[in-house]
Design a protein around this motif. Structure first.
Motif, PDB file in Angstrom:
ATOM      1  N   CYS A  59       0.835  -1.204   0.000  1.00 24.59           N
ATOM      2  CA  CYS A  59       0.000   0.000   0.000  1.00 24.59           C
ATOM      3  C   CYS A  59       0.869   1.252   0.000  1.00 24.59           C
ATOM      4  O   CYS A  59       1.918   1.284   0.633  1.00 24.59           O
ATOM      5  CB  CYS A  59      -0.913   0.005   1.225  1.00 24.59           C
ATOM      6  SG  CYS A  59      -2.088  -1.364   1.227  1.00 24.59           S
ATOM      7  N   ARG A  60       0.414   2.273  -0.694  1.00 25.84           N
ATOM      8  CA  ARG A  60       1.148   3.542  -0.716  1.00 25.84           C
ATOM      9  C   ARG A  60       0.933   4.357   0.552  1.00 25.84           C
ATOM     10  O   ARG A  60       1.792   5.117   0.948  1.00 25.84           O
ATOM     11  CB  ARG A  60       0.717   4.382  -1.913  1.00 25.84           C
ATOM     12  CG  ARG A  60       1.224   3.852  -3.214  1.00 25.84           C
ATOM     13  CD  ARG A  60       0.898   4.812  -4.311  1.00 25.84           C
ATOM     14  NE  ARG A  60       1.491   4.349  -5.548  1.00 25.84           N
ATOM     15  CZ  ARG A  60       1.431   5.006  -6.669  1.00 25.84           C
ATOM     16  NH1 ARG A  60       0.781   6.145  -6.727  1.00 25.84           N
ATOM     17  NH2 ARG A  60       1.991   4.522  -7.750  1.00 25.84           N
ATOM     18  N   VAL A  61      -0.234   4.210   1.148  1.00 23.76           N
ATOM     19  CA  VAL A  61      -0.582   4.971   2.352  1.00 23.76           C
ATOM     20  C   VAL A  61      -0.720   3.991   3.513  1.00 23.76           C
ATOM     21  O   VAL A  61      -1.626   3.158   3.512  1.00 23.76           O
ATOM     22  CB  VAL A  61      -1.913   5.736   2.156  1.00 23.76           C
ATOM     23  CG1 VAL A  61      -2.306   6.477   3.423  1.00 23.76           C
ATOM     24  CG2 VAL A  61      -1.818   6.688   0.973  1.00 23.76           C
ATOM     25  N   PRO A  62       0.172   4.077   4.512  1.00 19.95           N
ATOM     26  CA  PRO A  62       0.004   3.202   5.680  1.00 19.95           C
ATOM     27  C   PRO A  62      -1.252   3.613   6.445  1.00 19.95           C
ATOM     28  O   PRO A  62      -1.519   4.809   6.608  1.00 19.95           O
ATOM     29  CB  PRO A  62       1.270   3.437   6.490  1.00 19.95           C
ATOM     30  CG  PRO A  62       1.779   4.763   6.047  1.00 19.95           C
ATOM     31  CD  PRO A  62       1.319   4.965   4.639  1.00 19.95           C
ATOM     32  N   ALA A  63      -2.008   2.626   6.894  1.00 22.16           N
ATOM     33  CA  ALA A  63      -3.270   2.950   7.560  1.00 22.16           C
ATOM     34  C   ALA A  63      -3.684   1.842   8.510  1.00 22.16           C
ATOM     35  O   ALA A  63      -3.272   0.695   8.390  1.00 22.16           O
ATOM     36  CB  ALA A  63      -4.375   3.159   6.523  1.00 22.16           C
ATOM     37  N   VAL A  64      -4.512   2.248   9.469  1.00 24.45           N
ATOM     38  CA  VAL A  64      -5.265   1.311  10.290  1.00 24.45           C
ATOM     39  C   VAL A  64      -6.692   1.412   9.781  1.00 24.45           C
ATOM     40  O   VAL A  64      -7.235   2.513   9.671  1.00 24.45           O
ATOM     41  CB  VAL A  64      -5.201   1.677  11.788  1.00 24.45           C
ATOM     42  CG1 VAL A  64      -6.138   0.800  12.591  1.00 24.45           C
ATOM     43  CG2 VAL A  64      -3.783   1.578  12.300  1.00 24.45           C
ATOM     44  N   VAL A  65      -7.269   0.288   9.431  1.00 19.00           N
ATOM     45  CA  VAL A  65      -8.649   0.277   8.952  1.00 19.00           C
ATOM     46  C   VAL A  65      -9.535  -0.176  10.101  1.00 19.00           C
ATOM     47  O   VAL A  65      -9.409  -1.298  10.590  1.00 19.00           O
ATOM     48  CB  VAL A  65      -8.822  -0.661   7.740  1.00 19.00           C
ATOM     49  CG1 VAL A  65     -10.269  -0.647   7.266  1.00 19.00           C
ATOM     50  CG2 VAL A  65      -7.879  -0.258   6.619  1.00 19.00           C
ATOM     51  N   PHE A  66     -10.394   0.732  10.539  1.00 14.09           N
ATOM     52  CA  PHE A  66     -11.345   0.415  11.600  1.00 14.09           C
ATOM     53  C   PHE A  66     -12.653  -0.030  10.966  1.00 14.09           C
ATOM     54  O   PHE A  66     -13.137   0.598  10.027  1.00 14.09           O
ATOM     55  CB  PHE A  66     -11.600   1.634  12.494  1.00 14.09           C
ATOM     56  CG  PHE A  66     -10.436   2.005  13.354  1.00 14.09           C
ATOM     57  CD1 PHE A  66      -9.976   1.157  14.343  1.00 14.09           C
ATOM     58  CD2 PHE A  66      -9.794   3.218  13.181  1.00 14.09           C
ATOM     59  CE1 PHE A  66      -8.901   1.491  15.145  1.00 14.09           C
ATOM     60  CE2 PHE A  66      -8.722   3.570  13.982  1.00 14.09           C
ATOM     61  CZ  PHE A  66      -8.280   2.708  14.961  1.00 14.09           C
TER      62      PHE A  66
END
Length: 102
Positions: A59-66
């Motif tokens: 992924c290009r954007v690190p994220a936490v998906v809630f």
């Protein structure tokens, strides 16, 4: 609806819509990546689960998906204190429910 909830809901839906579109480019053209993250805190009481989507995952954007109680998925930055607090609370409640079921 409480004041301030409608703008948060609209922003959340926008983030959800952009996060469900396929990512362009990237290591493996992962379709499960967030294109952006919200900087506005997500209310803890609407979150039931989380997962990480990181650069190492393609992924290009690190994220936490809630994942919300209604099944919506909201992308948040993993390095924010409010995100860490929600994750801590989810882990704590998960551990507590596992102890009670044993």
């Amino acid at each position: 609806m409480a004041p301030g909830v409608a703008p948060l809901l609209a922003l959340s839906l926008l983030v959800l819509w952009t996060s469900s579109a396929p990512a362009l480019g990237g290591a493996n053209d992962a379709e499960d990546c967030c294109l952006s993250v919200t900087q506005r805190p997500i209310p803890r009481n609407i979150v039931k689960a989380f997962r990480y989507l990181l650069i190492k995952d393609g992924c290009r954007v690190p994220a936490v998906v809630f994942t919300t109680l209604r099944g919506h998925q909201l992308c948040a930055p993993p390095d924010q204190p409010w995100v860490e607090r929600i994750i801590w609370r989810l882990k704590k409640s998960s551990a507590k429910s596992k102890r009670q079921s044993n």
